[in-house]
Design an enzyme around this catalytic site. Sequence first.
Site, PDB file in Angstrom:
ATOM      1  N   ASP A 118     -15.103   8.607  10.439  1.00  0.00           N
ATOM      2  CA  ASP A 118     -14.015   7.667  10.151  1.00  0.00           C
ATOM      3  C   ASP A 118     -12.705   8.424  10.304  1.00  0.00           C
ATOM      4  OD1 ASP A 118     -14.036   4.749   8.522  1.00  0.00           O
ATOM      5  OD2 ASP A 118     -12.137   5.841   8.419  1.00  0.00           O
TER       6      ASP A 118
ATOM      7  N   ARG B  54       0.807  -1.227   0.000  1.00  0.00           N
ATOM      8  CA  ARG B  54       0.000   0.000   0.000  1.00  0.00           C
ATOM      9  C   ARG B  54       0.839   1.275   0.000  1.00  0.00           C
ATOM     10  NH1 ARG B  54      -4.937  -1.244   4.150  1.00  0.00           N
ATOM     11  NH2 ARG B  54      -5.830  -3.004   3.036  1.00  0.00           N
TER      12      ARG B  54
HETATM   13  C1  SAM Z   1     -13.571  -2.540   7.777  1.00  0.00           C
HETATM   14  S1  SAM Z   1     -14.169  -0.880   7.851  1.00  0.00           S
HETATM   15  C2  SAM Z   1     -15.773  -1.146   8.593  1.00  0.00           C
HETATM   16  C3  SAM Z   1     -16.856  -0.343   7.917  1.00  0.00           C
HETATM   17  C4  SAM Z   1     -18.278  -0.576   8.450  1.00  0.00           C
HETATM   18  N1  SAM Z   1     -18.376  -0.225   9.860  1.00  0.00           N
HETATM   19  C5  SAM Z   1     -18.719  -1.985   8.219  1.00  0.00           C
HETATM   20  O1  SAM Z   1     -18.841  -2.746   9.193  1.00  0.00           O
HETATM   21  O2  SAM Z   1     -18.982  -2.349   7.068  1.00  0.00           O
HETATM   22  C6  SAM Z   1     -13.208  -0.236   9.227  1.00  0.00           C
HETATM   23  C7  SAM Z   1     -13.121   1.292   9.216  1.00  0.00           C
HETATM   24  O3  SAM Z   1     -12.584   1.722  10.476  1.00  0.00           O
HETATM   25  C8  SAM Z   1     -11.814   2.872  10.259  1.00  0.00           C
HETATM   26  N2  SAM Z   1     -10.894   3.088  11.401  1.00  0.00           N
HETATM   27  C9  SAM Z   1      -9.774   2.393  11.734  1.00  0.00           C
HETATM   28  N3  SAM Z   1      -9.186   2.919  12.834  1.00  0.00           N
HETATM   29  C10 SAM Z   1      -9.967   3.962  13.210  1.00  0.00           C
HETATM   30  C11 SAM Z   1      -9.874   4.919  14.278  1.00  0.00           C
HETATM   31  N4  SAM Z   1      -8.878   4.887  15.163  1.00  0.00           N
HETATM   32  N5  SAM Z   1     -10.842   5.863  14.363  1.00  0.00           N
HETATM   33  C12 SAM Z   1     -11.859   5.912  13.460  1.00  0.00           C
HETATM   34  N6  SAM Z   1     -11.989   5.043  12.430  1.00  0.00           N
HETATM   35  C13 SAM Z   1     -11.058   4.075  12.308  1.00  0.00           C
HETATM   36  C14 SAM Z   1     -11.094   2.575   8.944  1.00  0.00           C
HETATM   37  O4  SAM Z   1     -10.644   3.741   8.310  1.00  0.00           O
HETATM   38  C15 SAM Z   1     -12.172   1.829   8.151  1.00  0.00           C
HETATM   39  O5  SAM Z   1     -12.854   2.683   7.254  1.00  0.00           O
END
Ligand code: SAM
Length: 268
Positions: A138, A36
């Site tokens: 996010d 990435r």
């Molecule tokens: C796998 S996605 C899940 C999306 C959705 N909640 C779902 O279940 O389909 C995880 C998301 O968490 C976000 N994320 C990771 N660490 C984070 C943090 N410390 N604070 C806020 N968002 C975070 C990532 O950027 C990503 O978009």
Amino acid sequence: MSYEINDTEFKRLRSLLYDIAGITLTDAKKMLLTGRLSKRLVALGLVNYTQYFKYVTDVAHAEELQFMVDLLTTNETYFFREPQHFEFLKQVIPPAKQGQMFRVWSAAASVGAEAYTIAMVLADKLGEGGAWEILGTDISNSVLEQARRGQYRLAEADKIPPAYLKKYCLKGKNEQEGTLLIDKKLRQHVSFEQLNLNVERMKKVGDFDVIFLRNVLIYFDIPTKQRVVANLIPCLKNGGYLIVGHSESLNGITNALSPVKPTVYRRL
Ligand SMILES: C[S@@+](CC[C@H](N)C(=O)[O-])C[C@H]1O[C@@H](n2cnc3c(N)ncnc32)[C@H](O)[C@@H]1O
């Protein structure tokens, strides 16, 4: 092109990502990291990860940290993911009452599929002009840009029930062929904000009836899970629900919530 990374370089970048986002990368994620970041090194004219670490930690390039986080977060999501949660949501939406706003937070919203799924369910129950609103947040800025547009490839719509698709989504024509746009009558109830859940004493973003915190705890170790959940609890109304992903649990993470059923917790 993918540059080789040595152990020291990997450990430094991994610990930087952990300190900011709380995300734990195991040794097995070395390839993911180089896959990435390598394009970014090329774009910056850097030839190894030691140079990149210097660059990203240099205050003169403070914006690069956000760039790195955007590249290293995993943003997989889709409409009506883990559909039982939306059935549960339908059951707990109270009948519309004058002067009462029903508020839901998608706390790791990614490109917005979760927030707009919630919007379809709320519009169906409370009406398109009803008193409801959704906040999506996010840590990654790039996913939020797409979330705000509310435009997706048609292929991503396959889990949206046909009746909702017809009512709440617009099929793109001409140069928008192959895309769908979430209708404005839903989008006007939904807002998106950048927010890192992994900070000490996070700012309060509102009072919510339901918080979705799904498929993000899996990236965190126990102290990070505890910090993140403690940050969310003050934003949950008494009697409100917190929902986590199907492979996640709050067992041993907090005493402030009681389990309703697997993956669903309630603030007492
Ligand atoms: C796998 S996605 C899940 C999306 C959705 N909640 C779902 O279940 O389909 C995880 C998301 O968490 C976000 N994320 C990771 N660490 C984070 C943090 N410390 N604070 C806020 N968002 C975070 C990532 O950027 C990503 O978009």
